[in-house]
Design a protein around this motif. Sequence first.
Motif, PDB file in Angstrom:
ATOM      1  N   UNK A  38       0.808  -1.220   0.000  1.00  0.00           N
ATOM      2  CA  UNK A  38       0.000   0.000   0.000  1.00  0.00           C
ATOM      3  C   UNK A  38       0.843   1.273   0.000  1.00  0.00           C
ATOM      4  N   UNK A  39       2.149   1.126   0.213  1.00  0.00           N
ATOM      5  CA  UNK A  39       3.027   2.292   0.205  1.00  0.00           C
ATOM      6  C   UNK A  39       3.637   2.587  -1.150  1.00  0.00           C
ATOM      7  N   UNK A  40       3.245   1.824  -2.151  1.00  0.00           N
ATOM      8  CA  UNK A  40       3.813   1.974  -3.498  1.00  0.00           C
ATOM      9  C   UNK A  40       2.700   2.313  -4.477  1.00  0.00           C
ATOM     10  N   UNK A  41       2.935   3.334  -5.294  1.00  0.00           N
ATOM     11  CA  UNK A  41       1.960   3.720  -6.304  1.00  0.00           C
ATOM     12  C   UNK A  41       2.410   3.314  -7.696  1.00  0.00           C
ATOM     13  N   UNK A  42       1.492   3.378  -8.632  1.00  0.00           N
ATOM     14  CA  UNK A  42       1.802   3.060 -10.022  1.00  0.00           C
ATOM     15  C   UNK A  42       2.935   3.940 -10.550  1.00  0.00           C
ATOM     16  N   UNK A  43       2.924   5.222 -10.186  1.00  0.00           N
ATOM     17  CA  UNK A  43       3.983   6.116 -10.654  1.00  0.00           C
ATOM     18  C   UNK A  43       5.345   5.694 -10.121  1.00  0.00           C
ATOM     19  N   UNK A  44       5.392   5.169  -8.886  1.00  0.00           N
ATOM     20  CA  UNK A  44       6.660   4.705  -8.312  1.00  0.00           C
ATOM     21  C   UNK A  44       7.218   3.540  -9.130  1.00  0.00           C
ATOM     22  N   UNK A  45       6.353   2.611  -9.488  1.00  0.00           N
ATOM     23  CA  UNK A  45       6.799   1.445 -10.248  1.00  0.00           C
ATOM     24  C   UNK A  45       7.245   1.868 -11.646  1.00  0.00           C
ATOM     25  N   UNK A  46       6.472   2.752 -12.272  1.00  0.00           N
ATOM     26  CA  UNK A  46       6.850   3.242 -13.587  1.00  0.00           C
ATOM     27  C   UNK A  46       8.209   3.919 -13.569  1.00  0.00           C
ATOM     28  N   UNK A  47       8.432   4.768 -12.552  1.00  0.00           N
ATOM     29  CA  UNK A  47       9.713   5.477 -12.460  1.00  0.00           C
ATOM     30  C   UNK A  47      10.874   4.505 -12.318  1.00  0.00           C
ATOM     31  N   UNK A  48      10.643   3.388 -11.612  1.00  0.00           N
ATOM     32  CA  UNK A  48      11.708   2.410 -11.389  1.00  0.00           C
ATOM     33  C   UNK A  48      12.147   1.708 -12.664  1.00  0.00           C
ATOM     34  N   UNK A  49      11.259   1.671 -13.666  1.00  0.00           N
ATOM     35  CA  UNK A  49      11.619   1.030 -14.938  1.00  0.00           C
ATOM     36  C   UNK A  49      11.706   2.030 -16.086  1.00  0.00           C
ATOM     37  N   UNK A  50      11.623   3.321 -15.761  1.00  0.00           N
ATOM     38  CA  UNK A  50      11.849   4.353 -16.762  1.00  0.00           C
ATOM     39  C   UNK A  50      10.688   4.656 -17.682  1.00  0.00           C
ATOM     40  N   UNK A  51       9.460   4.410 -17.188  1.00  0.00           N
ATOM     41  CA  UNK A  51       8.277   4.766 -17.975  1.00  0.00           C
ATOM     42  C   UNK A  51       7.293   5.482 -17.067  1.00  0.00           C
ATOM     43  N   UNK A  52       6.272   6.070 -17.658  1.00  0.00           N
ATOM     44  CA  UNK A  52       5.263   6.743 -16.838  1.00  0.00           C
ATOM     45  C   UNK A  52       4.369   5.710 -16.162  1.00  0.00           C
ATOM     46  N   UNK A  53       3.776   6.118 -15.056  1.00  0.00           N
ATOM     47  CA  UNK A  53       2.853   5.228 -14.370  1.00  0.00           C
ATOM     48  C   UNK A  53       1.735   4.719 -15.262  1.00  0.00           C
ATOM     49  N   UNK A  54       1.025   5.615 -15.958  1.00  0.00           N
ATOM     50  CA  UNK A  54      -0.064   5.155 -16.825  1.00  0.00           C
ATOM     51  C   UNK A  54       0.383   4.183 -17.917  1.00  0.00           C
ATOM     52  N   UNK A  55       1.650   4.272 -18.335  1.00  0.00           N
ATOM     53  CA  UNK A  55       2.141   3.352 -19.372  1.00  0.00           C
ATOM     54  C   UNK A  55       2.181   1.907 -18.873  1.00  0.00           C
ATOM     55  N   UNK A  56       2.194   1.720 -17.553  1.00  0.00           N
ATOM     56  CA  UNK A  56       2.175   0.364 -17.005  1.00  0.00           C
ATOM     57  C   UNK A  56       0.897  -0.385 -17.372  1.00  0.00           C
ATOM     58  N   UNK A  57      -0.173   0.377 -17.609  1.00  0.00           N
ATOM     59  CA  UNK A  57      -1.451  -0.267 -17.900  1.00  0.00           C
ATOM     60  C   UNK A  57      -1.454  -0.960 -19.264  1.00  0.00           C
ATOM     61  N   UNK A  58      -0.417  -0.738 -20.060  1.00  0.00           N
ATOM     62  CA  UNK A  58      -0.277  -1.515 -21.289  1.00  0.00           C
ATOM     63  C   UNK A  58       0.153  -2.946 -20.990  1.00  0.00           C
ATOM     64  N   UNK A  59       0.719  -3.148 -19.804  1.00  0.00           N
ATOM     65  CA  UNK A  59       1.248  -4.455 -19.418  1.00  0.00           C
ATOM     66  C   UNK A  59       0.420  -5.138 -18.327  1.00  0.00           C
ATOM     67  N   UNK A  60      -0.133  -4.365 -17.417  1.00  0.00           N
ATOM     68  CA  UNK A  60      -0.932  -4.894 -16.309  1.00  0.00           C
ATOM     69  C   UNK A  60      -2.163  -4.010 -16.122  1.00  0.00           C
ATOM     70  N   UNK A  61      -3.288  -4.623 -15.820  1.00  0.00           N
ATOM     71  CA  UNK A  61      -4.510  -3.829 -15.688  1.00  0.00           C
ATOM     72  C   UNK A  61      -4.549  -3.023 -14.395  1.00  0.00           C
TER      73      UNK A  61
END
Length: 201
Positions: A38-61
């Motif tokens: 619960x302490x991690x947001x989509x934007x945090x994960x995106x930043x860790x792999x060099x993409x925007x948070x919303x771009x993660x939704x191309x890979x995971x819903x």
Amino acid sequence: MPLSPPADEPAKRDGAKPTRRVQILSAAAELFAQRGFHGVGIDDIGAAVGISGPALYRHFRSKDAMLGEMLTGISETLLEGGQKLAAGASASDELLAELVSFQVDFALDNPALITVQERNLDNLADADRRQVRTLQRRYVEVWVTAIRDALPNVPESTARSAAHAVFGLINSTPHNRFADRDQMAALLNTLALGALRAVGG
């Protein structure tokens, strides 16, 4: 022994760069282990792999879907590995030692995944939680059978309790920073096998 790619994602060739999907899961595992789910947001994960948070939704819903795939993947990897060892073992003592070594290697090579698995089962969606628990029970049964084959005088309930106790011992590895990897592998193998054999008297 890193987490296997999802079933719909081709395994990477030796030396090849991990797929984007695997990169995302790996980064999410590290962040979930450090900060909690619960302490991690989509934007945090995106930043860790060099993409925007919303771009993660191309890979995971969703972030929940990432966690579900992560924990299901751990359980599938362990079950498949345990079953493969059981099918190829020529002696019961040999299988027990191989299962211990297999679990030790997984824990040492995937400390973030071990931490996430320990802390986040209750954060899974109901369907994912049921699947993970089913896979985990099947993996435990591989161990129960191996323990009882190697130590025939051990009752089934004791073998099951011993398997869970050994998992706890080995999976405490992410919290241990007092020895290097090879030293920890040797120590954990010795402790786990010694504990199991002690159960058999």
